[in-house]
Design an enzyme around this catalytic site. Structure first.
Site, PDB file in Angstrom:
ATOM      1  N   GLY A   1       0.834  -1.189   0.000  1.00  8.63           N
ATOM      2  CA  GLY A   1       0.000   0.000   0.000  1.00  8.63           C
ATOM      3  C   GLY A   1       0.869   1.239   0.000  1.00  8.63           C
ATOM      4  O   GLY A   1       2.009   1.226   0.483  1.00  8.63           O
ATOM      5  N   TYR A   2       0.313   2.309  -0.530  1.00 10.74           N
ATOM      6  CA  TYR A   2       1.048   3.560  -0.669  1.00 10.74           C
ATOM      7  C   TYR A   2       0.597   4.561   0.375  1.00 10.74           C
ATOM      8  O   TYR A   2      -0.592   4.813   0.538  1.00 10.74           O
ATOM      9  CB  TYR A   2       0.873   4.110  -2.093  1.00 10.74           C
ATOM     10  N   ILE A   3       1.570   5.128   1.064  1.00 11.10           N
ATOM     11  CA  ILE A   3       1.321   6.141   2.089  1.00 11.10           C
ATOM     12  C   ILE A   3       1.429   7.521   1.463  1.00 11.10           C
ATOM     13  O   ILE A   3       0.667   8.414   1.767  1.00 11.10           O
ATOM     14  CB  ILE A   3       2.330   5.990   3.241  1.00 11.10           C
TER      15      ILE A   3
END
Length: 155
Positions: free
Chosen positions: A29-31
């Site tokens: 997942g991308y923050i």
């Protein structure tokens, strides 16, 4: 500074299955997902890492990766990361003196199969496998960070 130099190709048949070295389930997942840089968390089995990448220039970009506790990664994905996650099975496949990463995407990106080879320089020669089709190295639609915002299933 750490550099990642890679070329990406769509996979056009299943002949790669004859040369599998390993298999792993990945969830990432991308923050932060900005034009100039991305920050992601990836879980692979019972390990996790934090990864920072610069924007790609040609087939090269800066990359920094650090191991983090699995529990932290799970909480970061649950609380901070963009949805949908990138879910894929990654196979390590040997071909022509290189080990390729071959990704079978699941979830919102189901149906997409890509192979990438990391090189030591942009002009390093490599043998193109018979299962590698169109090169998509320069097409931002195929970047994992783009697939979060515009999943393959919506093309």
């Amino acid at each position: 500074m750490a550099l990642e130099i890679e070329r990406k190709f769509l996979v056009i048949n299943d002949k790669w299955q004859d040369n599998i070295l390993s298999e792993a389930i990945l969830k990432q997942g991308y923050i932060a997902n900005q034009p100039n840089a991305t920050v992601r968390v990836r879980i692979t089995g019972d390990s996790a890492c934090l990864n920072l990448k610069s924007a790609t220039k040609g087939i090269t970009r800066s990359e920094f990766e650090y191991p983090i506790p699995l529990e932290d990664a799970e909480q970061i994905l649950a609380r901070l990361a963009e949805q949908p996650f990138i879910d894929k099975t990654r196979y390590k496949v040997r071909w022509g003196g290189h080990v390729w990463d071959l990704d079978l995407f699941a979830g919102e990106n189901s149906g997409l199969i890509m192979a990438e080879v990391e090189l030591s320089s942009e002009d390093e020669p490599f043998e193109l496998p018979p299962w590698a089709g169109e090169e998509v190295s320069g097409d931002p639609r195929y970047y994992n960070a783009s697939l979060v915002k515009h999943p393959y299933s919506q093309w």
